[in-house]
Design a protein around this motif. Structure first.
Motif, PDB file in Angstrom:
ATOM      1  N   CYS A 116      48.122  53.721  34.049  1.00  0.00           N
ATOM      2  CA  CYS A 116      48.803  53.785  32.744  1.00  0.00           C
ATOM      3  C   CYS A 116      50.136  54.529  32.790  1.00  0.00           C
ATOM      4  N   CYS A 139      48.651  58.788  35.319  1.00  0.00           N
ATOM      5  CA  CYS A 139      47.579  57.877  35.710  1.00  0.00           C
ATOM      6  C   CYS A 139      48.174  56.762  36.571  1.00  0.00           C
ATOM      7  N   CYS A 147      42.615  55.299  29.974  1.00  0.00           N
ATOM      8  CA  CYS A 147      41.702  54.356  30.621  1.00  0.00           C
ATOM      9  C   CYS A 147      40.479  55.032  31.222  1.00  0.00           C
ATOM     10  N   CYS A 190      42.081  60.022  33.002  1.00  0.00           N
ATOM     11  CA  CYS A 190      43.175  59.525  32.174  1.00  0.00           C
ATOM     12  C   CYS A 190      42.704  59.435  30.731  1.00  0.00           C
TER      13      CYS A 190
END
Ligand SMILES: [Zn+2]
Ligand SMILES: [Zn+2]
Length: 836
Positions: free
Chosen positions: A441, A438, A483, A480
Motif C-alpha cells: 500500500c 507497506c 491491508c 499495515c
C-alpha cells in the motif's frame, strides 16, 4: 548579620503551604470576571533552575498576581518541554534511560519552583513526553497529512557527523555545529515537512496586527518570512529550441541590463545543458565543492563568489542578445526558481561576480549626481532600457511585467524566503511520527484508534548511525493499517518544536482525553494575553506556534487566529560580562540565593536590577540591597503593628480614609506621597513593564514612612497619625505584594487581615489626595518685591521659575536687562537677579 534578618525561611514555607492548601491559584472558567492568561515559556527539564528561569518566572508571577488584584480570573500554568537531545546524550554518557533522566529532572525543578512560591495552577502541569500528550499531535499530524499540510520529500540537509543529526541553518555557525563544533556536511535524506509556506501570507499580514509584540521581534519574523514581489519569466537557451530557463527577479525593470544568467549548481537542468565529457566532469567537480558549503556561507556578502561558465548561452528576451550562462555558488536552488538573470548595474553580488569574470556592466538606472559607488540599488529614472526609458522604477516594474505577460514569457510572482518546516529527526527521544510503510500500500497513516504510537522503552542508544528506533524490531515491525500485511513503522521522531507549538492550548484542559483540548475551555482562556520568554525564540518557536495555531483553527479546533496577544522578550542574565554558563564558571545557583536571602529577595533583585527587555548584569550588592529593603519594611511594620492596629484598616471600605481625619498640611502631604506612589507603580507596571522604577517608587514611599513617623508624633493627634501610617503601610504591602509575595502576605496577616493579600483589590490613587494645595509665592526682581504668584505646594522649581519669568509684573521690570540667575525658595519666593 543574619540575626537581623526577618525569618524568611519560615515565612516562605508557611505561605507556600497556605496557598497550596487553600488552592488559591487553581482556576476554572468564570464568565463573571475578565480572564487573563499569563504564560512563561515552559522550560526544558535540564535538572536545575538557573537565574534566567528565576528572572522570567518572577516577571510572570508579578503580572499574574497583579492581574488577580485587578480583578481578573488568571490562568498561570507551568509544564515541561520534555523531549529533546540532552536526555539522549545523558543516556549515552551515563547509561541512564532518557525517561528516567527526564522525570527525575522534572521532580527536581518542580521542587525548586515551589520554593520560589510562584502562583502556578499546579493541577494543569503538562509534560510533553507523556503519550497522553503527544498522542494528540500524532492525530493532528494525520489530519495535516490528509490536507497536504504534512508531506515527505527528499532534501539536502545540514548534517553533523559527530552528533549524527540534522541541523537547521541557524544551528550551523561558520560551517560548524553549534553544539559540538564539528565541521558540518550535507546529506540528502527523506524527511517530513509541515507546509508552513502555505501560511506565509497570513503569518506576514498578522505581523502588523499584533501591537502587543515588540517591534524588533516582528521585524525578525517579517525578515524570516522574507516576502519579495517581482516576476518569473523564461530565458530561451540559444540554439536549443524548446529548452528554456525560468528565472525569478524582484527587479523586472532591469531586464535590459541583464548581461549574463546564473544557475544554482544543483539546478536540475544543469545536466541537460552541459556538452561533452570534459565539461560534464568540470561541472560535477564544481557541484561537489559547493555541496560542502552551507547555505549561509554561500550567501555571505563578504566572500568571493565562485562560478563556472558553461558553453551553453541563453537569450535576454528584452534585448534579444545572446548572453553567457554560469553555474555559481551564490545562487540557491531553494530560493525562487534556482536561476537568476544577472543585472550587475543594479545588484552588488552580480556586480562583484561580473568584475571577477570580466563581464559587461550596463547601468539601467540614472545615478544621482556625484555617485561613485558600484552597483546602484536606489531610486532613479530608467536609462538604456528601451521602452522603459524615462520611467520611475515602480512604473517600469509594472510595465516590464505587462510586456512579459503580453509576449507569453512570464508572469508577476511573489516569493518567500520562508521554507517548509522540516520536522523529521533521526533521534529517539521524541514523538513518533504515526505512519507505516507497506510493500503493497505504500505509506499509510496509522489508524486513529491505534494512537498513540508509543515510543518504546527498550532501546539501545549509542549516538552513532541513524534513527535509534530503526534498531527496535518490536517497534518497527507492524501490521499495515490498510491491508493487514507486514509493514514497517516510520522511525524518525518529530522536532520538539511541534510539542511547544500547542502546549498553551493543552493547559486550558490538561486532562481532557477526548481530544487535544476541550473546545469550551480553549474558547474561554485563549489567546494567551501575556507571553514571556527569551529573545532567542523570536523566530522559530514563536513562528511555529503561530502557524500551528492557524492549522488547528482551520481544522475547526479553535477560534483564535493567533496564540499570543502580547509578548515580553526578556534579556539574558549575565555575570562578569558573559552569559551565565557552566563552562564559564560564572553560574549563580538560585538555590544558594534562596537559602541565604529568601525567594522574595531573589525575585525582587531580578525585577529591580534591569528593565525586563535588557540584559541583567548580576551583582552581589544588588542582591544585598534587595534583601536590606525587605528587612527595612519588616523592621517598620512589626514593631508598629500594635499602633497600626488601633486605626481602622485602610482597605476595609474603599473610602474610609484617613483623608477624612487629616487636618494638617503634613498629613495631607504624606497622604499625597502615598497616592502618588500608587499612581506611579500602577503606571510603571502597565506601561512597558518598568518594574525597576516601580520598585524605586515603593522604596521612596518606605523612606517617607520612616521620615513621617517621628515627625508626626507631636504635630497631630495619635489617631490621625496611626490612620495615616496604616494607610501608608498597607499601600506598601499591596504594591509590593506581586514583587515579594511571601513577606508581604505575612505582614498583611500581622496587621489583622484574615483574607490573602492577593485577594485584595489593587489600590487606586485617590484624586483628592493627589490634588496639591496652593501657596502664594513672592516675586522679586533684584531683591525687590514686584508681585505675587499662586502655585501648587511643592511645585517643581523649573515650573515656578517659568511662571515667574512669564509674569507681566516681573516682565515690566526686566525690560532692557539680561537675567543673570533665578533663585527659587520652594513655596516661598522667586528672586530674578539681573545684569544691567
Ligand atoms: Zn555536532
Ligand atoms: Zn498494506
Amino acid at each position: 548579620m543574619s540575626s537581623d534578618r526577618y525569618p524568611f525561611g519560615e515565612i516562605e514555607a508557611k505561605w507556600q503551604a497556605a496557598w497550596e492548601t487553600s488552592r488559591q491559584f487553581r482556576v476554572s472558567p468564570d464568565t463573571s470576571r475578565p480572564k487573563f492568561y499569563c504564560l512563561e515559556m515552559f522550560p526544558y527539564p535540564s535538572g536545575r533552575i538557573h537565574m534566567g528561569h528565576v528572572r522570567v518566572y518572577a516577571i510572570g508571577d508579578l503580572l499574574a498576581r497583579y492581574k488577580w488584584m485587578r480583578g481578573y480570573n488568571v490562568l498561570h500554568p507551568m509544564g515541561w518541554d520534555a523531549f529533546g537531545l540532552p536526555a539522549e546524550n545523558a543516556a549515552i554518557e551515563h547509561g541512564v534511560h532518557p525517561a528516567i533522566w527526564t522525570y527525575e529532572n522534572i521532580d527536581n525543578m518542580r521542587a525548586q519552583l515551589r520554593k520560589m512560591g510562584i502562583s502556578y495552577d499546579w493541577d494543569r502541569e503538562v509534560t510533553t513526553c507523556d503519550p497522553a500528550y503527544y498522542r494528540w499531535e500524532q492525530l493532528i499530524f494525520i489530519r495535516m497529512l490528509e490536507r497536504g499540510l504534512a508531506y515527505r520529500k527528499r532534501s539536502t540537509v545540514n548534517w553533523c557527523p559527530s552528533c549524527q543529526t540534522v541541523l537547521a541553518n541557524e544551528q550551523v555557525e561558520a560551517g560548524r555545529c553549534w553544539r559540538c563544533d564539528s565541521e558540518v556536511t550535507t546529506r540528502d535524506i527523506d524527511g517530513w515537512f509541515f507546509k508552513i509556506t502555505e501560511y506565509a501570507e497570513e503569518l506576514l499580514a498578522w505581523c502588523d496586527r499584533l501591537p502587543g509584540w515588540p517591534e524588533r521581534v516582528m521585524t525578525m519574523q517579517r525578515n524570516w518570512i522574507g516576502k519579495s514581489e517581482g516576476a518569473e519569466f523564461d530565458l530561451p537557451v540559444a540554439g536549443r529550441p524548446g529548452l528554456k530557463l525560468r528565472v525569478f527577479t524582484t527587479r523586472p525593470d532591469t531586464g535590459f541590463g541583464m548581461t549574463y544568467a546564473v544557475l544554482a549548481p544543483e539546478h536540475p537542468l544543469v545536466a541537460a545543458l552541459v556538452s561533452g565529457p570534459e565539461e560534464r566532469a568540470a561541472v560535477e567537480r564544481f557541484q561537489s565543492e559547493v555541496a560542502r558549503q552551507s547555505e549561509l556561507e554561500r550567501t555571505a556578502e563578504d566572500r568571493p563568489k565562485r562560478g563556472l561558465r558553461l558553453t551553453a548561452r541563453v537569450v535576454n528576451p528584452f534585448t534579444a542578445a545572446e548572453i553567457p550562462l554560469f553555474v555559481a555558488d551564490y545562487v540557491l536552488m531553494t530560493y525562487g526558481t534556482g536561476a537568476i538573470m544577472a543585472v550587475p548595474g543594479e545588484d552588488q553580488r552580480d556586480w562583484d561576480f561580473a568584475r571577477q569574470h570580466g563581464l559587461p556592466i550596463v547601468e539601467t538606472v540614472e545615478r544621482p549626481a556625484g555617485w561613485t559607488g558600484e552597483a546602484y540599488p536606489g531610486d532613479g529614472v530608467k536609462i538604456n532600457s528601451g521602452f522603459l526609458d524615462g520611467l520611475a522604477i515602480p512604473e517600469a516594474k509594472r510595465k516590464a511585467i505587462d510586456w512579459l505577460v503580453q509576449h507569453g514569457l512570464g508572469t508577476a510572482k511573489v516569493n518567500y524566503r520562508l521554507r517548509d518546516w522540516g520536522i523529521s529527526r533521526q533521534r529517539y527521544w521524541g514523538a513518533p511520527i504515526p505512519v507505516v510503510y507497506c510493500p503493497a500500500c505504500g505509506m499509510v497513516p496509522e489508524k486513529e484508534e491505534n494512537l498513540p504510537v508509543v515510543l518504546p522503552r527498550d532501546v539501545q542508544l549509542s549516538g552513532k548511525g541513524g534513527s535509534p528506533l530503526a534498531e527496535v524490531a518490536a517497534f518497527v515491525n507492524t501490521a499495515c493499517p490498510r491491508c493487514g500485511g507486514p509493514a514497517r513503522r516510520e522511525t524518525d521522531t518529530m522536532d520538539t518544536f511541534v510539542e511547544s507549538s500547542w502546549y498553551f492550548l493543552r493547559y486550558c484542559s490538561p486532562n481532557y482525553d477526548h481530544g487535544m483540548f476541550e473546545r469550551a475551555a480553549a474558547d474561554y482562556w485563549m489567546p494567551v494575553d501575556q507571553y514571556i520568554g527569551g529573545i532567542e525564540h523570536a523566530v522559530l518557536h514563536l513562528l511555529y506556534a503561530r502557524f500551528y495555531t492557524k492549522v488547528l483553527r482551520d481544522l475547526g479546533l479553535t477560534k483564535v487566529d493567533e496564540p499570543f496577544t502580547a509578548l515580553l522578550s526578556q534579556g539574558m542574565v549575565i555575570k562578569d560580562g558573559a552569559k551565565m554558563s557552566k563552562s564559564k564558571g560564572n553560574v549563580v545557583d538560585p538555590d544558594d540565593l534562596i537559602r541565604t536571602f529568601g525567594a522574595d529577595t531573589a525575585r525582587l533583585f531580578s525585577l529591580f536590577a534591569a528593565p525586563p527587555e535588557k540584559d541583567l548584569d548580576w551583582n552581589d550588592h544588588g542582591v544585598e540591597g534587595a534583601s536590606r529593603f525587605l528587612n527595612r519594611v519588616w523592621r517598620f511594620v512589626v514593631p508598629h503593628a500594635e499602633e497600626l492596629l488601633t486605626a481602622p484598616p485602610a482597605r476595609a471600605g474603599a473610602a474610609t480614609r484617613s483623608s477624612n481625619t487629616t487636618s494638617t498640611a503634613e498629613g495631607r502631604a504624606f497622604r499625597r506621597t502615598i497616592h502618588e506612589t500608587i499612581a506611579r507603580v500602577t503606571h510603571d507596571i502597565e506601561h512597558d513593564f518598568h518594574f525597576n522604577t516601580a520598585i524605586s517608587a515603593i522604596m521612596e514611599l518606605v523612606n517617607a514612612i520612616y521620615a513621617f513617623e517621628p515627625a508626626a508624633r507631636d504635630r497631630m493627634p495619635a489617631g490621625e497619625r496611626a490612620a495615616l501610617l496604616r494607610e501608608a503601610v498597607e499601600t506598601v504591602l499591596l504594591l509590593l505584594g506581586p514583587f515579594a509575595p511571601h513577606v508581604t502576605e505575612e505582614l498583611w496577616e500581622r496587621l489583622g487581615h484574615c483574607g490573602s493579600l492577593f485577594k485584595q483589590a489593587w489600590p487606586v490613587a485617590d484624586p483628592l489626595a493627589l490634588k496639591r494645595d496652593d501657596v502664594t509665592v513672592v516675586l522679586q526682581v533684584d531683591g525687590k518685591v514686584r508681585g505675587r504668584l499662586t502655585v501648587e505646594v511643592d511645585a517643581a522649581e523649573a515650573r515656578v521659575q517659568d511662571l515667574a519669568l512669564a509674569d507681566d509684573r516681573v516682565q515690566a521690570w526686566l525690560r532692557g536687562r539680561a537675567v543673570e540667575r533665578v533663585v527659587v525658595v520652594p513655596n516661598r519666593l522667586v528672586n530674578v537677579v539681573t545684569r544691567a
